[in-house]
Motif scaffolding. Structure first.
Motif, PDB file in Angstrom:
ATOM      1  N   SER A 108       0.666 -10.652   6.906  1.00  0.00           N
ATOM      2  CA  SER A 108       1.639 -11.290   6.013  1.00  0.00           C
ATOM      3  C   SER A 108       1.305 -12.727   5.663  1.00  0.00           C
ATOM      4  N   CYS A 109       2.135 -13.278   4.770  1.00  0.00           N
ATOM      5  CA  CYS A 109       1.945 -14.660   4.322  1.00  0.00           C
ATOM      6  C   CYS A 109       2.317 -15.651   5.405  1.00  0.00           C
TER       7      CYS A 109
ATOM      8  N   ARG B 238      14.498  -4.047   6.804  1.00  0.00           N
ATOM      9  CA  ARG B 238      13.395  -4.751   6.141  1.00  0.00           C
ATOM     10  C   ARG B 238      12.070  -3.960   6.183  1.00  0.00           C
TER      11      ARG B 238
ATOM     12  N   HIS C  20       1.811  -6.571  -3.326  1.00  0.00           N
ATOM     13  CA  HIS C  20       2.867  -6.024  -2.478  1.00  0.00           C
ATOM     14  C   HIS C  20       2.611  -4.588  -2.049  1.00  0.00           C
TER      15      HIS C  20
ATOM     16  N   CYS D  56       0.825  -6.764   1.250  1.00  0.00           N
ATOM     17  CA  CYS D  56       2.095  -7.077   1.921  1.00  0.00           C
ATOM     18  C   CYS D  56       2.563  -5.871   2.740  1.00  0.00           C
TER      19      CYS D  56
ATOM     20  N   ASP E 113       9.266 -15.093  -5.998  1.00  0.00           N
ATOM     21  CA  ASP E 113       9.084 -14.697  -4.603  1.00  0.00           C
ATOM     22  C   ASP E 113       9.624 -15.809  -3.714  1.00  0.00           C
TER      23      ASP E 113
ATOM     24  N   VAL F 289      -2.555 -11.199  -0.112  1.00  0.00           N
ATOM     25  CA  VAL F 289      -1.162 -11.647  -0.116  1.00  0.00           C
ATOM     26  C   VAL F 289      -1.073 -12.991  -0.864  1.00  0.00           C
ATOM     27  N   CYS F 290      -0.226 -13.021  -1.885  1.00  0.00           N
ATOM     28  CA  CYS F 290      -0.174 -14.147  -2.831  1.00  0.00           C
ATOM     29  C   CYS F 290      -0.208 -15.527  -2.176  1.00  0.00           C
ATOM     30  N   HIS F 291       0.645 -15.735  -1.170  1.00  0.00           N
ATOM     31  CA  HIS F 291       0.761 -17.090  -0.605  1.00  0.00           C
ATOM     32  C   HIS F 291      -0.394 -17.456   0.314  1.00  0.00           C
TER      33      HIS F 291
ATOM     34  N   ASN G 148       8.106 -12.630   8.501  1.00  0.00           N
ATOM     35  CA  ASN G 148       9.116 -13.689   8.437  1.00  0.00           C
ATOM     36  C   ASN G 148      10.559 -13.212   8.285  1.00  0.00           C
TER      37      ASN G 148
ATOM     38  N   CYS H  21       5.324  -5.392   5.650  1.00  0.00           N
ATOM     39  CA  CYS H  21       6.196  -6.564   5.765  1.00  0.00           C
ATOM     40  C   CYS H  21       7.540  -6.325   5.090  1.00  0.00           C
ATOM     41  N   LEU H  22       7.498  -5.690   3.918  1.00  0.00           N
ATOM     42  CA  LEU H  22       8.774  -5.436   3.240  1.00  0.00           C
ATOM     43  C   LEU H  22       9.103  -3.949   3.211  1.00  0.00           C
TER      44      LEU H  22
ATOM     45  N   HIS I 281       9.151 -16.734  -0.720  1.00  0.00           N
ATOM     46  CA  HIS I 281       8.262 -17.478   0.189  1.00  0.00           C
ATOM     47  C   HIS I 281       7.261 -18.382  -0.525  1.00  0.00           C
TER      48      HIS I 281
END
Ligand code: SF4
Lengths: 174, 429
Positions: free
Chosen positions: B307-308, B396, B64, B368, B121, B100-102, B390, B371-372, B123
């Protein structure tokens, strides 16, 4: 069974998300108590001031899909460290609802018309709610009105409140 | 009565039904990142339960905020790193190997059809693209997952969405999922699994299916899911080739999880995407969706591609195709973050990163980040971003900032124009 009662903070909007409950910029905090001053900091609702309106309340009554968005359990923690133990809403996002019960805090759903009635009757007055989890009943009280409402809560959710949460339950059972 | 894929996965993983409507499932994977896991680790330690159920089934990444931006994020990384070390978790991805994890975990072959997966998470639903039941959870569920390898779920109903028609050029999986969220609204699929079906989904590659499933949670869904097929097998083949004779055999093994023809659905919806044009969001909710053509002229300050949702190689290829030979508007800051080191290297070898840089984009490491709104491109109050991410919630990407969600093609075109704009790939109307 633990007792839940206190004064109500009314949040008159649907889809209040977890970024509004506790913004991502505070997710670097490791201690729950550090979240305390930031609860609902980014929430924009006419007439709502997080600096004044959170203190002295321990229940939230709100509308549909409360807690949508990120999975952060920081959202119920930010409520908890501010003394808010219960959220009553028309509906919840799945993860938020589970997080509440996993922390031993009730997230109670009421039908839309009942939520509308409660907003109509009580939202302009100082209101107190007491919750009887065992009976599935809550009593709302203001200077002018008293109202009793039934709600349902699953046996699993009751067990989580009783055992003090899912970690202890799961470690004993699985 | 036949069964849905979600019902089949529940049945094969059921450990207990303590109170009728609750199913406690055995988990095949617990994924962890540095934002939600450290608090779980510390709580477990405080309870005297600093253990893990199976170090091989737990996969960990710092993604992140990477590199750490301050002492607090450095501490989150440190807690995670030390915990992975003392518990013998071998699949731990630190800076240099992280992404990014996903995007990273599927790329490593950690996801299989029929798996149950949780992560702290929302997502996590992305992994449903492989025919897995993958759900985001909070810290307490994550703790129990780490400790005992189980998680409790209500029996999910399934919402079947059939996507049919022929997609026009310049319209992408991102536009389809924005359309679906617009129709379902932000809580239209709460407590449900969305099963994505139909010819369009069958023809999608895994990257596109992941984009689709990634945003299922924006409609409230527990998980988005696609049925495993030959496309799934092809993607996974390098990881599973020792387990099966040939691809056919692997397909047959996975096919058992596919929904039966006579399965029971809570609701069914058919969406014809033949007339679909590129879409974007306008307000602070992901179901506030409009055609890009109606948002034309909206000035932007920053474009974020990553991003994911849309930080995969194909996404970068498409954006580069739009950018090639153009310079981005001089009042726009362009940021691209390839989602994993592998994607970064491939994009470099294909010359994609050069196209981005020649056009004036900044290429960042996989993270990430923006994105956040925690690092790597946070917005100032009053600024507007065109983003392939997303979530467009208020604040955000930075307090007081506005985010418009869109496909990589639209984001790249908007960067050139300096305002929200359709890409040259879309020849509609
Ligand atoms: S890229 Fe964005 S949405 Fe995806 S996991 Fe990271 S912060 Fe979450």
């Amino acid at each position: 069974m633990k007792e839940f009662k206190g004064n109500v903070l009314f949040l008159d909007r649907s889809d209040i998300n977890t970024d509004e409950i506790i913004p991502a910029r505070y997710l670097t905090e490791i201690e729950k108590i550090a979240l305390k001053p930031h609860l609902l900091e980014d929430l924009k609702i006419h007439g709502f001031d997080p600096k004044k309106d959170i203190e002295a309340n321990s229940m939230i009554v709100t509308r549909a899909n409360f807690g949508c968005g990120s999975s952060r359990e920081h959202a119920p923690w930010a409520l908890e460290v501010n003394g808010i133990q219960v959220v009553i809403a028309e509906s919840f996002a799945r993860i938020f609802r589970q997080n509440m019960f996993n922390c031993g805090m009730p997230a109670i759903e009421l039908p839309e018309n009942e939520i509308n009635e409660i907003f109509n009757i009580f939202s302009n007055d100082k209101t107190h709610i007491s919750l009887d989890i065992e009976k599935g009943q809550m009593t709302l009280q203001s200077e002018h009105q008293t109202r009793t409402t039934d709600f349902s809560i699953s046996e699993f959710d009751k067990a989580l409140i009783q055992t003090g949460g899912w970690v202890e339950y799961a470690d004993q059972h699985y | 009565m036949g069964k849905t894929i979600a019902e089949k996965i529940f049945e094969t993983h059921l450990v207990d039904e303590p109170f009728g409507d609750v199913s406690v499932l055995r988990l095949d994977r617990v994924f962890c990142h540095e934002i939600t896991t450290p608090t779980a680790i510390q709580d477990l330690a405080a309870r005297g339960k600093d253990r893990v159920f199976d170090p091989d089934k737990i996969k960990v990444v710092i993604d992140h905020v990477s590199p750490a931006k301050d002492s607090k994020t450095a501490l989150q990384g440190k807690i995670l790193r030390e915990w992975a070390g003392r518990n013998g978790i071998k699949d731990f991805f630190d800076i240099g190997r992280n992404g990014v994890c996903h995007v990273l975990f599927p790329e490593k072959g950690f996801v299989r059809p029929g798996f149950t997966i949780i992560m702290g998470d929302s997502h996590t639903c992305t992994h449903g693209a492989f025919g897995a039941f993958a759900a985001g959870v909070g810290t307490t569920d994550l703790e129990v997952g780490i400790l005992k390898g189980v998680c409790a779920f209500k029996k999910p109903e399934t919402y079947k969405i059939e996507i049919i028609g022929t997609l026009r050029k310049g319209v992408f999986a991102k536009d389809i999922i924005l359309k679906i969220i617009q129709e379902l609204t932000v809580n239209g699929a709460t407590n449900r699994v969305i099963e994505f079906r139909g010819k369009i989904v069958d023809e999608m590659n895994m990257d596109q299916r992941m984009t689709l499933c990634n945003m299922a949670v924006e409609a409230g869904a527990t998980c988005g899911i696609c049925l495993p097929d030959m496309t799934t097998v092809d993607y996974l083949w390098e990881f599973i080739k020792d387990q099966y004779h040939d691809k056919k055999e692997a397909f047959n093994a996975f096919a058992g999880f596919r929904s039966d023809d006579d399965a029971d659905y809570a609701e069914t919806k058919t969406i014809d995407v033949s007339k679909l044009e590129p879409l974007t969001t306008y307000g602070y909710r992901p179901d506030n969706v409009k055609p890009v053509s109606e948002m034309k002229g909206t000035k932007i300050d920053q474009v974020y591609i990553g991003s994911c949702t849309n930080g995969r190689l194909e996404d970068l290829r498409i954006a580069a195709k739009v950018l090639e030979g153009h310079i981005i508007s001089d009042h726009v800051r362009g940021i691209v973050s390839p989602a994993t080191p592998k994607i970064y290297v491939e994009a470099m070898e294909e010359g994609i990163l050069k196209i981005f840089m020649d056009s004036g984009f900044c290429v960042t490491n996989p993270t990430c980040g923006a994105c956040l709104g925690m690092s790597n491109g946070v917005l100032a109050a009053g600024e507007v971003a065109a983003s392939t991410t997303n979530r467009n919630f208020n604040g955000r990407m930075g307090k007081g900032g506005m985010v418009h969600l869109m496909s990589p093609a639209t984001a790249a075109a908007s960067a050139i124009k300096g305002e929200i704009s359709n890409s040259s790939l879309f020849i509609g109307n």
